[in-house]
Design an enzyme around this catalytic site. Sequence first.
Site, PDB file in Angstrom:
ATOM      1  N   MET A  30       0.838  -1.205   0.000  1.00  0.00           N
ATOM      2  CA  MET A  30       0.000   0.000   0.000  1.00  0.00           C
ATOM      3  C   MET A  30       0.877   1.261   0.000  1.00  0.00           C
ATOM      4  O   MET A  30       0.376   2.360   0.244  1.00  0.00           O
ATOM      5  CB  MET A  30      -0.932  -0.005   1.205  1.00  0.00           C
ATOM      6  CG  MET A  30      -1.898  -1.199   1.160  1.00  0.00           C
ATOM      7  SD  MET A  30      -3.451  -0.868   1.971  1.00  0.00           S
ATOM      8  CE  MET A  30      -2.924  -0.561   3.632  1.00  0.00           C
ATOM      9  N   GLY A  31       2.176   1.088  -0.254  1.00  0.00           N
ATOM     10  CA  GLY A  31       3.036   2.271  -0.349  1.00  0.00           C
ATOM     11  C   GLY A  31       3.501   2.792   0.995  1.00  0.00           C
ATOM     12  O   GLY A  31       3.353   2.141   2.022  1.00  0.00           O
ATOM     13  N   TYR A  32       4.067   3.998   0.957  1.00  0.00           N
ATOM     14  CA  TYR A  32       4.747   4.604   2.107  1.00  0.00           C
ATOM     15  C   TYR A  32       5.765   3.580   2.620  1.00  0.00           C
ATOM     16  O   TYR A  32       5.769   3.159   3.776  1.00  0.00           O
ATOM     17  CB  TYR A  32       3.767   5.037   3.207  1.00  0.00           C
ATOM     18  CG  TYR A  32       4.272   6.270   3.921  1.00  0.00           C
ATOM     19  CD1 TYR A  32       4.343   7.477   3.250  1.00  0.00           C
ATOM     20  CD2 TYR A  32       4.714   6.217   5.238  1.00  0.00           C
ATOM     21  CE1 TYR A  32       4.837   8.612   3.876  1.00  0.00           C
ATOM     22  CE2 TYR A  32       5.202   7.345   5.873  1.00  0.00           C
ATOM     23  CZ  TYR A  32       5.262   8.540   5.180  1.00  0.00           C
ATOM     24  OH  TYR A  32       5.747   9.660   5.793  1.00  0.00           O
ATOM     25  N   HIS A  37       9.111  -3.485   3.581  1.00  0.00           N
ATOM     26  CA  HIS A  37       8.760  -3.698   2.170  1.00  0.00           C
ATOM     27  C   HIS A  37      10.011  -4.010   1.351  1.00  0.00           C
ATOM     28  O   HIS A  37       9.999  -4.855   0.455  1.00  0.00           O
ATOM     29  CB  HIS A  37       8.107  -2.441   1.590  1.00  0.00           C
ATOM     30  CG  HIS A  37       6.848  -1.993   2.271  1.00  0.00           C
ATOM     31  ND1 HIS A  37       6.806  -0.882   3.068  1.00  0.00           N
ATOM     32  CD2 HIS A  37       5.594  -2.510   2.274  1.00  0.00           C
ATOM     33  CE1 HIS A  37       5.567  -0.716   3.515  1.00  0.00           C
ATOM     34  NE2 HIS A  37       4.815  -1.688   3.050  1.00  0.00           N
ATOM     35  N   GLY A 147       4.790 -10.279   3.937  1.00  0.00           N
ATOM     36  CA  GLY A 147       5.525 -10.199   5.189  1.00  0.00           C
ATOM     37  C   GLY A 147       4.844 -10.984   6.302  1.00  0.00           C
ATOM     38  O   GLY A 147       3.617 -10.993   6.412  1.00  0.00           O
ATOM     39  N   GLN A 153      -2.812 -12.317   7.418  1.00  0.00           N
ATOM     40  CA  GLN A 153      -2.949 -12.043   5.981  1.00  0.00           C
ATOM     41  C   GLN A 153      -2.143 -13.062   5.158  1.00  0.00           C
ATOM     42  O   GLN A 153      -2.641 -13.623   4.180  1.00  0.00           O
ATOM     43  CB  GLN A 153      -2.471 -10.628   5.705  1.00  0.00           C
ATOM     44  CG  GLN A 153      -2.239 -10.300   4.242  1.00  0.00           C
ATOM     45  CD  GLN A 153      -1.892  -8.844   4.049  1.00  0.00           C
ATOM     46  OE1 GLN A 153      -2.771  -8.006   4.117  1.00  0.00           O
ATOM     47  NE2 GLN A 153      -0.642  -8.527   3.817  1.00  0.00           N
ATOM     48  N   VAL A 176      10.668  -7.241   9.624  1.00  0.00           N
ATOM     49  CA  VAL A 176      11.807  -6.338   9.825  1.00  0.00           C
ATOM     50  C   VAL A 176      11.435  -5.378  10.951  1.00  0.00           C
ATOM     51  O   VAL A 176      10.342  -4.795  10.952  1.00  0.00           O
ATOM     52  CB  VAL A 176      12.139  -5.565   8.534  1.00  0.00           C
ATOM     53  CG1 VAL A 176      13.277  -4.576   8.764  1.00  0.00           C
ATOM     54  CG2 VAL A 176      12.481  -6.542   7.416  1.00  0.00           C
TER      55      VAL A 176
HETATM   56  P1  AMP Z   1       1.435  -2.873   3.496  1.00  0.00           P
HETATM   57  O1  AMP Z   1       1.990  -1.854   2.576  1.00  0.00           O
HETATM   58  O2  AMP Z   1       1.451  -2.493   4.936  1.00  0.00           O
HETATM   59  O3  AMP Z   1       0.099  -3.410   3.025  1.00  0.00           O
HETATM   60  O4  AMP Z   1       2.429  -4.114   3.414  1.00  0.00           O
HETATM   61  C1  AMP Z   1       2.794  -4.689   2.201  1.00  0.00           C
HETATM   62  C2  AMP Z   1       3.559  -5.946   2.456  1.00  0.00           C
HETATM   63  O5  AMP Z   1       4.724  -5.639   3.219  1.00  0.00           O
HETATM   64  C3  AMP Z   1       2.780  -6.981   3.264  1.00  0.00           C
HETATM   65  O6  AMP Z   1       3.050  -8.283   2.767  1.00  0.00           O
HETATM   66  C4  AMP Z   1       3.311  -6.792   4.652  1.00  0.00           C
HETATM   67  O7  AMP Z   1       3.221  -7.934   5.464  1.00  0.00           O
HETATM   68  C5  AMP Z   1       4.767  -6.470   4.362  1.00  0.00           C
HETATM   69  N1  AMP Z   1       5.362  -5.768   5.486  1.00  0.00           N
HETATM   70  C6  AMP Z   1       4.917  -4.642   6.105  1.00  0.00           C
HETATM   71  N2  AMP Z   1       5.696  -4.322   7.156  1.00  0.00           N
HETATM   72  C7  AMP Z   1       6.651  -5.280   7.230  1.00  0.00           C
HETATM   73  C8  AMP Z   1       7.747  -5.530   8.106  1.00  0.00           C
HETATM   74  N3  AMP Z   1       8.028  -4.732   9.137  1.00  0.00           N
HETATM   75  N4  AMP Z   1       8.529  -6.602   7.867  1.00  0.00           N
HETATM   76  C9  AMP Z   1       8.265  -7.438   6.826  1.00  0.00           C
HETATM   77  N5  AMP Z   1       7.236  -7.249   5.968  1.00  0.00           N
HETATM   78  C10 AMP Z   1       6.444  -6.203   6.161  1.00  0.00           C
END
Ligand code: AMP
Length: 289
Positions: A30-32, A37, A147, A153, A176
């Site tokens: 979802m960015g940011y 990521h 992640g 999820q 991470v």
């Molecule tokens: P999001 O942008 O939050 O929807 O996350 C996108 C992907 O990045 C998802 O598969 C999350 O599980 C993964 N992700 C987000 N934060 C972390 C993290 N701290 N460590 C590993 N993967 C992450």
Amino acid sequence: METLTTVAELRETIRGRRAYLKRIGFVPTMGYLHAGHEALMRKAREECDLVVASIFVNPTQFGPTEDLDKYPRDLTRDQELCRRAGVDMIFHPDAAEIYPRGNDTWVNVEAMATAACGAFRPEHFRGVCTVCTKLFSIVRPDRAYFGEKDFQQLQIIRRVVKDLFLPLAVVGVPTVREPDGVAMSSRNSYLTPTERQAARVVPRALALAQELVARGEQATEPILAALESLIAGQPMARVQYVTILDPETLAPMRVLTHEARLLLAVFIGKTRLIDNTALAPKAPPPPAV
Ligand code: AMP
């Protein structure tokens, strides 16, 4: 590195290369973007010869009172991180591209989506499963990277891929963390400096659970009670849920007969943080000879 915004453009760009590519890796986000990521992207880069990342704040996974409008966005910064991580293509559609007028199809996982976060975010996993299925169908990756930070999820997406016979492998990547143990999250940007300090109670709770299990505790109830009381000691924190589940079915476990997953959601002020860890019961001592 290209940034493409329409399904037609993305399909066309990948189509030209598919014939000579052995493996397409896909990282939905979802960015940011942050180092969490980036770990997914680097793993995809290692394992695949084309890496596609999507940046799409998916409206259907947010509840009516949640943070869709204020969710942080910064495309320029995200493009820079993707370039650094070796991404070849960014897919950055708008909501109408993914949910055109008349959209009426949803992907719903049942029991697994009612556990943990699902109990408090009733439509959330329907939105996640639907958008991931759409994105898989657009990109047609060989591997998709998720992640462990969002453990429920990850396991639900594995279920969807299995149940729908989708021709791709789901790869889980370890969480991470910041140096103080707090899991990286785009939502950490909502925290004030004092709240950010208070958020340390979350990794401390995970560590306490690990410690109790290492000392031989096998019943989940006293572990959960100890975590509730640790978190209650931090005045800025409020537990939404803390639970210990079977990692495959996401059904609650009362006794640690095999490796379990501890999952929790904690509000720090108005910000909701989630985290999780594996809990492996101590191996029984070898039989005396
Ligand atoms: P999001 O942008 O939050 O929807 O996350 C996108 C992907 O990045 C998802 O598969 C999350 O599980 C993964 N992700 C987000 N934060 C972390 C993290 N701290 N460590 C590993 N993967 C992450």
